[in-house]
Design an enzyme around this catalytic site. Structure first.
Site, PDB file in Angstrom:
ATOM      1  N   SER A 142     -12.807  50.385 -45.100  1.00  0.00           N
ATOM      2  CA  SER A 142     -12.176  51.181 -46.148  1.00  0.00           C
ATOM      3  C   SER A 142     -13.099  52.323 -46.554  1.00  0.00           C
ATOM      4  CB  SER A 142     -11.895  50.302 -47.370  1.00  0.00           C
ATOM      5  OG  SER A 142     -11.425  51.073 -48.447  1.00  0.00           O
ATOM      6  N   TYR A 152     -14.893  44.304 -53.663  1.00  0.00           N
ATOM      7  CA  TYR A 152     -14.138  44.799 -52.506  1.00  0.00           C
ATOM      8  C   TYR A 152     -14.942  45.874 -51.784  1.00  0.00           C
ATOM      9  CZ  TYR A 152     -10.306  46.731 -49.732  1.00  0.00           C
ATOM     10  OH  TYR A 152      -9.512  47.174 -48.692  1.00  0.00           O
TER      11      TYR A 152
END
Length: 260
Positions: A142, A152
């Site tokens: 990501s 995350y």
């Protein structure tokens, strides 16, 4: 990558970016091993892809937060009689709350699927591919991996750096590793995580079809880092060059929300 009699294994295959990978790989003539928790959704995907593209689709139901299920997929990757030529580590999810607001067990489960599963499956696939002298691994990371925005972001940082390291270790073996680093993408990812990004500018949003097509083109070229979208190429270049205190204060990107 040649598209003759090859097999790809895709985790998180039942929806979103994973399902898009399956569709485009089937278009290329790949047989598929599709992995997710929902057997019904996988069977529907199998029926659709086999009918439209004439490929063979094998369904593997697995909860990748469960080490035993992860090992089941790892064994499939290592089978010498049914080789897997391309692994797409796509499975994952985001947590809506900040770290200290989450139950630590939820954080552990998220870390298992985002980090431990990627490591275990990459290890199994890389060993088998290296022995055969060819293959490719795509680890879906990501844009958040270049940020400092929650666990995350930290997990995806592991995925990006791990992919770079493994790519270096496999250099010259015929096996490539690519970290795909998307930004906001129109899928059900945010809805399933309970994350509202309706206020994000439309120019930041990527289309899954174009994202996957660009990634596969980068895999064909042997690129180690694939950042789809000009806007995210600019953002990630900035995130990698500006002083880290600015990144930590979130002046160049949104704060703590998952990006995939």
């Amino acid at each position: 990558m040649s598209n003759h009699a090859k097999t790809a294994l895709v985790t998180g295959a039942s929806a979103g970016i994973g399902a898009t990978f399956c569709a485009q790989l089937a278009e290329r003539g790949y047989d598929l091993v599709v992995v997710a928790r929902s057997t019904d959704r996988l069977e529907a995907l199998k029926t659709d892809l086999e009918a439209r593209h004439g490929v063979s689709v094998e369904v593997v139901t697995a909860d990748l937060t469960d080490p035993l299920d992860v090992q089941k997929v790892a064994w499939r990757l290592s089978e010498p009689q049914r080789p897997v030529d391309l692994l797409v580590n796509n499975a994952g999810y985001g947590l809506k709350k900040r770290f200290l607001q989450n139950d630590v067990q939820d954080e552990i489960a998220s870390l298992d699927i985002l980090v431990r599963t990627v490591m275990v499956l990459s290890h199994s696939a890389a060993l088998a591919m290296k022995e055969r002298g060819h293959g490719a691994i795509v680890n879906v990371s990501s844009v958040a991996s270049f940020m400092a925005s929650g666990t995350y972001s930290a997990a995806k940082s592991y995925v990006t750096v791990f992919s770079e390291s493994l790519a270096g270790e496999l250099a010259g073996t015929g096996v490539t590793v690519t970290a795909l680093c998307p930004g906001f993408t129109h899928t059900e990812f945010h809805e399933r995580a309970g994350i509202n990004h309706k206020g994000s500018p439309e120019f930041l949003w990527l289309q899954a079809d174009r994202l996957v097509r660009d990634c596969l083109a980068d895999v064909d070229k042997g690129k180690v880092i694939s950042v789809p979208g000009l806007q995210y190429k600019v953002i990630t270049t900035a995130l990698r060059t500006v002083p880290r205190p600015l990144v930590r204060r979130g002046r160049l990107a949104s704060a703590h929300r998952p990006q995939k």
